[in-house]
Design an enzyme around this catalytic site. Structure first.
Site: not given
Length: 318
Positions: A91, A168
């Site tokens: 990510c 994230h």
């Protein structure tokens, strides 16, 4: 490690040299320590920001109907470079690419290899773009080259279903007069309304403040980095020799830190410890025993100090 992709640290030096190794010219990252729009505006031109946060496990993160803030722009997924995230640990690089691939060639030179990848994947739907990214040997190898060496592997099982916190990365960037949030875990780009490049610092900070406000007051594990033009170019343009020297020194420090990340120092530490033990034993007169007791006392002192003053620093990776 997951599917060949390792976790990388949210660090401006890591992301800057990751860009360089992908062939991108005259772009760097700057870490922001405040949510003041002025701090971001000072870095002009700003191409976008990458935000790292704790992934929520107690509430649903994705929705097919409406995001928690903004609105899905499903048509934008066809005209922007937006990729679904199909693999763990990628990510950070995916957020970086989400900003980079949506900049015009007049703004940023992304290099021949990334330009070819961009042109190939733009013809694909978002889920296939994500697959193409996860299968790109070039991008994966450069990404993994910045993973920290991990000499110790914990083979034990966690008790009671305990799980580690997950983090994230998402990207925010102005594209064609709109502020977009590009998150590969969401079904489409998220529009946060009209936004010019000049408005971007103010508008994106407002969005980030609303996002942070959804967390408990005690949660402080956030990180924000801006993708900007190489600051050395700005220093040369304005004739600021002090700024140029500072930026050159920063690059050298980043290179040194990145080199350290790749090395396993267990053998080195073991050799140093063995040498010190041999030296203490040769001194005689209980020097070795005294050294051990002093070390124990200092450790106890640090533990007590930590209990009184709070916890340790938390290192975040995504």
């Amino acid at each position: 490690m997951s599917g060949g992709w390792n976790t990388i640290e949210s660090d401006a030096g890591v992301f800057t040299f990751l860009l360089n190794n992908l062939g991108v010219q005259n772009v760097q990252f700057e870490e922001l320590l405040t949510l003041e729009p002025e701090a971001l505006a000072e870095l002009y031109p700003v191409y976008g920001v990458i935000f790292l946060f704790k992934y929520p496990t107690d509430t649903p993160y994705t929705s097919t109907d409406k995001p928690l803030d903004g609105s899905f722009d499903r048509d934008a997924a066809e005209r922007l470079w937006f990729a679904a995230q199909t693999i763990q640990n990628a990510c950070g690089t995916q957020a970086l690419l989400s900003v980079l691939m949506n900049r015009d060639s007049s703004e940023v030179d992304i290099g021949t290899q990334l330009q070819d990848f961009k042109e190939f994947t733009l013809a694909l739907p978002p889920e296939f773009r994500g697959e193409a990214l996860s299968n790109s040997e070039l991008i994966r190898d450069v990404h993994n080259s910045f993973a920290r060496s991990s000499p110790f592997v914990d083979e034990t099982q966690r008790q009671g279903g305990e799980t580690e916190d997950a983090f994230h990365f998402v990207a925010y960037t102005p594209i064609d007069g709109t502020l977009y949030e590009l998150d590969g875990l969401q079904p489409a780009p998220i529009s946060h309304g009209a936004c010019t490049a000049e408005d971007f610092p103010t508008k994106v900070i407002e969005v980030l403040q609303r996002r942070i406000a959804r967390y408990d007051m005690s949660e402080i594990r956030f990180n924000l980095m801006a993708m900007v033009r190489d600051r050395r170019i700005t220093a040369r343009e304005i004739g600021d020799a002090e700024m140029l020297a500072r930026e050159e020194r920063k690059r050298r420090d980043w290179q040194f830190e990145n080199a350290l990340r790749r090395h396993n120092f267990v053998g080195f530490a073991g050799a140093v410890l063995k040498g010190v033990v041999d030296m203490k034993l040769k001194q005689g007169d209980g020097a070795y025993e005294k050294w051990i007791e002093e070390a124990k006392a200092k450790t106890r002192q640090r533990l007590e100090s930590r209990k009184k003053g709070g916890g340790e620093d938390v290192e975040m990776e995504g």
